[in-house]
Write an enzyme that holds these catalytic residues in place. Sequence first.
Site, PDB file in Angstrom:
ATOM      1  N   LYS A   1      49.525  49.671  52.044  1.00  0.00           N
ATOM      2  CA  LYS A   1      50.891  50.307  51.375  1.00  0.00           C
ATOM      3  C   LYS A   1      50.771  50.913  50.104  1.00  0.00           C
ATOM      4  O   LYS A   1      49.777  50.040  49.426  1.00  0.00           O
ATOM      5  CB  LYS A   1      51.579  48.972  52.101  1.00  0.00           C
ATOM      6  CG  LYS A   1      50.501  47.948  50.941  1.00  0.00           C
ATOM      7  CD  LYS A   1      51.602  47.629  49.574  1.00  0.00           C
ATOM      8  CE  LYS A   1      51.801  45.937  48.920  1.00  0.00           C
ATOM      9  NZ  LYS A   1      51.850  46.273  48.131  1.00  0.00           N
TER      10      LYS A   1
ATOM     11  N   ASP B   1      52.528  39.427  52.052  1.00  0.00           N
ATOM     12  CA  ASP B   1      52.958  40.842  52.350  1.00  0.00           C
ATOM     13  C   ASP B   1      52.320  41.066  53.401  1.00  0.00           C
ATOM     14  O   ASP B   1      52.417  41.842  54.693  1.00  0.00           O
ATOM     15  CB  ASP B   1      51.530  41.966  51.476  1.00  0.00           C
ATOM     16  CG  ASP B   1      52.316  42.550  50.186  1.00  0.00           C
ATOM     17  OD1 ASP B   1      53.609  42.227  50.388  1.00  0.00           O
ATOM     18  OD2 ASP B   1      52.141  42.647  49.105  1.00  0.00           O
TER      19      ASP B   1
HETATM   20  O1  C5P Z   1      51.480  35.633  48.437  1.00  0.00           O
HETATM   21  P1  C5P Z   1      50.769  36.126  47.688  1.00  0.00           P
HETATM   22  O2  C5P Z   1      49.164  35.120  47.394  1.00  0.00           O
HETATM   23  O3  C5P Z   1      50.443  37.718  47.957  1.00  0.00           O
HETATM   24  O4  C5P Z   1      51.058  36.324  46.177  1.00  0.00           O
HETATM   25  C1  C5P Z   1      50.458  35.631  45.632  1.00  0.00           C
HETATM   26  C2  C5P Z   1      51.117  35.470  43.865  1.00  0.00           C
HETATM   27  O5  C5P Z   1      52.418  35.691  43.506  1.00  0.00           O
HETATM   28  C3  C5P Z   1      51.824  34.414  43.800  1.00  0.00           C
HETATM   29  O6  C5P Z   1      51.224  33.871  43.552  1.00  0.00           O
HETATM   30  C4  C5P Z   1      53.006  34.378  42.866  1.00  0.00           C
HETATM   31  O7  C5P Z   1      52.894  34.147  41.566  1.00  0.00           O
HETATM   32  C5  C5P Z   1      53.355  35.846  42.601  1.00  0.00           C
HETATM   33  N1  C5P Z   1      54.709  36.279  43.566  1.00  0.00           N
HETATM   34  C6  C5P Z   1      55.848  36.094  43.490  1.00  0.00           C
HETATM   35  N2  C5P Z   1      56.688  36.288  44.366  1.00  0.00           N
HETATM   36  C7  C5P Z   1      56.806  36.747  45.629  1.00  0.00           C
HETATM   37  C8  C5P Z   1      55.308  37.678  45.415  1.00  0.00           C
HETATM   38  C9  C5P Z   1      53.795  36.749  45.138  1.00  0.00           C
HETATM   39  O8  C5P Z   1      56.099  35.723  42.285  1.00  0.00           O
HETATM   40  N3  C5P Z   1      57.681  37.920  45.428  1.00  0.00           N
END
Ligand code: C5P
Length: 298
Positions: free
Chosen positions: A17, A149
């Site tokens: 994406k 995502d």
């Molecule tokens: O959810 P995901 O594992 O993709 O997120 C990776 C990191 O990115 C999370 O641990 C967090 O630190 C940060 N994040 C965030 N806010 C979001 C998405 C991700 O702070 N909306």
Amino acid sequence: MNVRPDAGDIEIFAPAKLNLFLEILGRRPDGYHELETLMLAIDLQDRLTFADEPSGRIDLRCDDATLPTGPENLVVRAAERLRDDALASGRAARPLGATIELHKAIPAEAGLAGGSSDASATLKALDQLWELRTPTDRLDELAGEIGSDVTFFRHAPAAICRGRGERVERVGLPGVYHFVLICPPMGVRTADVYNNLNPPESPEPIGPVLDAFRSGDPGQLGPRLFNRLQPVAERIQPALGRVRQALEALGPSLDGHLMSGSGSAYFGLARDGDAAREAARRLESLGLGRVRVVTSGP
Ligand code: C5P
């Protein structure tokens, strides 16, 4: 998704994406950030195959030796989460296992959500392979638990994502958009970018970019591209500034350019396929990273 009738196994493609707009609305008590983003799937895709494993083992093989194949990999996490949910809810009447092969094309730590897309593809493929008929809403919930995502890819090719990213509102695709994509050799860790971010006092509204996107006209969309995370990633990884400057230097031959997600991939928006290929030709000689021409969809 293809089912090979001879073997009964499943082949599925998982797209990358791009974020055409990404704004941070605030920091949440759970440590995540509240965001508003417009995401678009592109035709750079990983390929996954799934074969039933009656023993109940979940076994992942990947052609990229740098990636983990244990529970750190979102594919394994998605498979285990779906299996555990099916067992807990009584949807599974037999051991649920799979041999999964992952052929990577989407680079890691690029802001292209390759791992999340693989996880979403895994939920879809294994729900079919294991004949679970998990309700759609439940699959969306599981996707949101696996990663911010993951849910988007269940509603691709285009959507606005809010909350942590898991609240998804589909947007119609007005036509084909053409891009040149640069993936620098160095990645950026998503958590590092969010940890170094100061949420803005007055966030940018998503309305104007959404109207421009819906017009299908790259000339309208280009000037509206926006990513709050881009300056943060460029501070963490100063070499990325050169990628932005190279896209800037292409001037009017591109309608706009941006970093995707938390980086490190950048894209230029082109008028058509010829303009994207011409931009790619000029960027390739600069040695900034792997250059590709991609389109919206599939
Ligand atoms: O959810 P995901 O594992 O993709 O997120 C990776 C990191 O990115 C999370 O641990 C967090 O630190 C940060 N994040 C965030 N806010 C979001 C998405 C991700 O702070 N909306």
